[in-house]
Design a protein around this motif. Structure first.
Motif, PDB file in Angstrom:
ATOM      1  N   THR A 245       0.811  -1.224   0.000  1.00 55.71           N
ATOM      2  CA  THR A 245       0.000   0.000   0.000  1.00 55.71           C
ATOM      3  C   THR A 245       0.842   1.271   0.000  1.00 55.71           C
ATOM      4  O   THR A 245       0.343   2.345  -0.329  1.00 55.71           O
ATOM      5  CB  THR A 245      -0.929   0.024   1.231  1.00 55.71           C
ATOM      6  OG1 THR A 245      -0.144  -0.179   2.413  1.00 55.71           O
ATOM      7  CG2 THR A 245      -1.980  -1.081   1.134  1.00 55.71           C
ATOM      8  N   ILE A 246       2.125   1.172   0.370  1.00 56.68           N
ATOM      9  CA  ILE A 246       2.957   2.385   0.404  1.00 56.68           C
ATOM     10  C   ILE A 246       3.501   2.714  -0.976  1.00 56.68           C
ATOM     11  O   ILE A 246       4.132   3.763  -1.167  1.00 56.68           O
ATOM     12  CB  ILE A 246       4.108   2.266   1.412  1.00 56.68           C
ATOM     13  CG1 ILE A 246       5.133   1.212   0.949  1.00 56.68           C
ATOM     14  CG2 ILE A 246       3.601   1.934   2.795  1.00 56.68           C
ATOM     15  CD1 ILE A 246       6.373   1.176   1.806  1.00 56.68           C
ATOM     16  N   GLY A 247       3.270   1.828  -1.937  1.00 58.51           N
ATOM     17  CA  GLY A 247       3.682   2.093  -3.302  1.00 58.51           C
ATOM     18  C   GLY A 247       5.163   1.827  -3.549  1.00 58.51           C
ATOM     19  O   GLY A 247       5.948   1.619  -2.613  1.00 58.51           O
ATOM     20  N   LEU A 248       5.527   1.866  -4.810  1.00 59.08           N
ATOM     21  CA  LEU A 248       6.903   1.565  -5.200  1.00 59.08           C
ATOM     22  C   LEU A 248       7.883   2.570  -4.630  1.00 59.08           C
ATOM     23  O   LEU A 248       8.963   2.209  -4.159  1.00 59.08           O
ATOM     24  CB  LEU A 248       7.007   1.533  -6.725  1.00 59.08           C
ATOM     25  CG  LEU A 248       8.396   1.194  -7.299  1.00 59.08           C
ATOM     26  CD1 LEU A 248       8.838  -0.182  -6.824  1.00 59.08           C
ATOM     27  CD2 LEU A 248       8.380   1.266  -8.821  1.00 59.08           C
TER      28      LEU A 248
ATOM     29  N   GLN B  69       8.431   1.878  -0.972  1.00 59.26           N
ATOM     30  CA  GLN B  69       9.262   0.690  -0.794  1.00 59.26           C
ATOM     31  C   GLN B  69      10.735   1.004  -1.037  1.00 59.26           C
ATOM     32  O   GLN B  69      11.613   0.556  -0.298  1.00 59.26           O
ATOM     33  CB  GLN B  69       8.790  -0.409  -1.746  1.00 59.26           C
ATOM     34  CG  GLN B  69       7.395  -0.942  -1.435  1.00 59.26           C
ATOM     35  CD  GLN B  69       6.930  -1.964  -2.447  1.00 59.26           C
ATOM     36  OE1 GLN B  69       7.737  -2.566  -3.139  1.00 59.26           O
ATOM     37  NE2 GLN B  69       5.623  -2.146  -2.550  1.00 59.26           N
ATOM     38  N   GLN B  70      11.011   1.779  -2.077  1.00 57.67           N
ATOM     39  CA  GLN B  70      12.394   2.130  -2.387  1.00 57.67           C
ATOM     40  C   GLN B  70      13.005   2.978  -1.269  1.00 57.67           C
ATOM     41  O   GLN B  70      14.177   2.806  -0.917  1.00 57.67           O
ATOM     42  CB  GLN B  70      12.451   2.872  -3.724  1.00 57.67           C
ATOM     43  CG  GLN B  70      12.140   1.989  -4.921  1.00 57.67           C
ATOM     44  CD  GLN B  70      12.083   2.771  -6.217  1.00 57.67           C
ATOM     45  OE1 GLN B  70      11.903   3.999  -6.220  1.00 57.67           O
ATOM     46  NE2 GLN B  70      12.236   2.074  -7.342  1.00 57.67           N
ATOM     47  N   LEU B  71      12.209   3.901  -0.705  1.00 54.22           N
ATOM     48  CA  LEU B  71      12.715   4.730   0.387  1.00 54.22           C
ATOM     49  C   LEU B  71      13.054   3.888   1.611  1.00 54.22           C
ATOM     50  O   LEU B  71      14.079   4.120   2.279  1.00 54.22           O
ATOM     51  CB  LEU B  71      11.671   5.789   0.755  1.00 54.22           C
ATOM     52  CG  LEU B  71      11.540   6.964  -0.214  1.00 54.22           C
ATOM     53  CD1 LEU B  71      10.366   7.848   0.170  1.00 54.22           C
ATOM     54  CD2 LEU B  71      12.834   7.774  -0.264  1.00 54.22           C
ATOM     55  N   LEU B  72      12.189   2.906   1.926  1.00 54.85           N
ATOM     56  CA  LEU B  72      12.462   2.027   3.056  1.00 54.85           C
ATOM     57  C   LEU B  72      13.757   1.251   2.855  1.00 54.85           C
ATOM     58  O   LEU B  72      14.578   1.128   3.771  1.00 54.85           O
ATOM     59  CB  LEU B  72      11.291   1.059   3.266  1.00 54.85           C
ATOM     60  CG  LEU B  72      10.089   1.571   4.043  1.00 54.85           C
ATOM     61  CD1 LEU B  72       9.001   0.519   4.096  1.00 54.85           C
ATOM     62  CD2 LEU B  72      10.487   1.972   5.460  1.00 54.85           C
ATOM     63  N   LEU B  73      13.943   0.731   1.644  1.00 55.09           N
ATOM     64  CA  LEU B  73      15.161  -0.030   1.357  1.00 55.09           C
ATOM     65  C   LEU B  73      16.397   0.869   1.429  1.00 55.09           C
ATOM     66  O   LEU B  73      17.459   0.444   1.900  1.00 55.09           O
ATOM     67  CB  LEU B  73      15.046  -0.699  -0.015  1.00 55.09           C
ATOM     68  CG  LEU B  73      13.992  -1.809  -0.124  1.00 55.09           C
ATOM     69  CD1 LEU B  73      13.874  -2.298  -1.562  1.00 55.09           C
ATOM     70  CD2 LEU B  73      14.355  -2.976   0.795  1.00 55.09           C
ATOM     71  N   GLN B  74      16.261   2.110   0.960  1.00 57.53           N
ATOM     72  CA  GLN B  74      17.384   3.045   1.041  1.00 57.53           C
ATOM     73  C   GLN B  74      17.736   3.356   2.488  1.00 57.53           C
ATOM     74  O   GLN B  74      18.910   3.439   2.859  1.00 57.53           O
ATOM     75  CB  GLN B  74      17.043   4.325   0.277  1.00 57.53           C
ATOM     76  CG  GLN B  74      17.017   4.158  -1.228  1.00 57.53           C
ATOM     77  CD  GLN B  74      16.525   5.408  -1.924  1.00 57.53           C
ATOM     78  OE1 GLN B  74      16.244   6.433  -1.290  1.00 57.53           O
ATOM     79  NE2 GLN B  74      16.393   5.340  -3.256  1.00 57.53           N
ATOM     80  N   GLN B  75      16.705   3.549   3.324  1.00 55.99           N
ATOM     81  CA  GLN B  75      16.937   3.821   4.738  1.00 55.99           C
ATOM     82  C   GLN B  75      17.610   2.635   5.414  1.00 55.99           C
ATOM     83  O   GLN B  75      18.527   2.799   6.226  1.00 55.99           O
ATOM     84  CB  GLN B  75      15.605   4.131   5.433  1.00 55.99           C
ATOM     85  CG  GLN B  75      15.026   5.491   5.099  1.00 55.99           C
ATOM     86  CD  GLN B  75      15.923   6.621   5.579  1.00 55.99           C
ATOM     87  OE1 GLN B  75      16.520   6.544   6.648  1.00 55.99           O
ATOM     88  NE2 GLN B  75      16.024   7.674   4.773  1.00 55.99           N
TER      89      GLN B  75
END
Length: 307
Positions: A59-62, A65-71
């Motif tokens: 639900t947080i969108g692509l 998801q990319q921001l979470l992985l970067q963090q």
């Protein structure tokens, strides 16, 4: 020279340690413990960090998801840089390995590749993602790691001079552990304990005799076990006193793993050392062992010495 792979280094011999970390607050406690643990300046360390899959909601969108992985990547990079700097102050060589996947599987793979003398891991509080608890990782290391293993709880605090408790049952595994303790520099005191087990199946058999005869035979069983415990203590005490250590020895009673952990908690020791038969894989899982149970229950770091 000690017959086991884990020993204090002398004459330029290099020890190889491997430490498994994640990004939790307990990781730096483990690093602090490693730096304080007696070791040669020639010891080399491999740090392994495994990125477990994140449970990211769609639900947080692509972009989310990319921001979470970067963090996650930035947090891990900062942790590993800090860990490298700390370890380079105390160890001859530091290698950092970052992998993705199932933590226990990847850690065991690195162990097979690097063949360390000692693996250091946390007992709890790490790999909190569903399905990746440190309990599972530690259990798999206990069952499958082919070398000695040190498990460190998150609350462990390094201090000046170790107070060690060494458990012995008179076996060659216990003598091997005693020889490792004898080689450790900077040990303040070593308490040796040997456990007198209560009667189990023997008691059921003895109950078939007349009460007076049964009591006499039960007393004879326990006298023999106490004599065996005192003999095991004497062997280890002699070895450790040759290393000019302050040594105390005590016979304790109860079921072995529970009695050892209870004694370690009562004496507030810094490190508990036990020998292991070195079984791995399904044999270790099926048979279990005192060393595995001690590692699960102990209130302090546990060093399990394998062949």
């Amino acid at each position: 020279m000690l017959p086991c792979r884990l020993r204090a280094s002398r004459g330029g011999v290099t020890m190889r340690w491997l430490v498994a970390l994640d990004e939790s607050e307990f990781s730096e406690r483990i690093i602090g413990w490693m730096r304080a643990f007696p070791h040669s300046k020639q010891t080399a360390v491999t740090v392994v960090h495994v990125l477990a899959p994140l449970d990211v909601p769609e639900t947080i969108g692509l972009t989310g998801q990319q921001l979470l992985l970067q963090q996650q990547g930035a947090m891990v990079e900062a942790l590993l840089q800090r860990v490298r700097r700390l370890l380079e102050e105390s160890f001859a060589d530091v290698e950092v390995i970052l992998r993705e996947g199932v933590p226990s599987r990847e850690i065991l793979q690195v162990i097979q590749e690097r063949r360390p003398d000692l693996v250091v891991s946390g007992m709890q509080g790490l790999y909190r993602s569903p399905g990746f608890t440190i309990g599972g990782v530690a259990q798999r290391l206990l069952s499958y790691a082919p070398c000695s293993l040190m498990l460190v709880p998150g609350k462990a605090q390094p201090g000046d001079g170790l107070r060690i408790m060494l458990a012995t049952d008179g076996s060659e595994d216990a003598r091997r552990a005693a020889r490792v303790v004898a080689e450790l520099p900077g040990v303040r005191e070593t308490m040796i304990v040997s456990v007198v087990r209560p009667l189990g199946a023997e008691k059921a058999v003895l109950e078939r005799f007349q009460p007076e005869e049964s009591r006499k035979m039960e007393a004879a069983f326990l006298r023999r076990r106490r004599a065996e415990a005192r003999k095991a203590l004497a062997e280890c005490e002699c070895l450790l006193r040759q290393a000019a250590m302050v040594v105390r020895a005590r016979v304790i009673a109860g079921h072995p793993a529970e009695a050892i952990v209870r004694a370690a908690r009562r004496d507030a020791v810094d490190l508990l050392v036990v020998g292991s038969r070195g079984l791995t894989g399904m044999k270790a899982t099926a048979l279990g062992s005192v060393s595995q149970t001690v590692a699960q229950l102990a209130p302090c770091p546990v060093l399990i010495v394998k062949p």
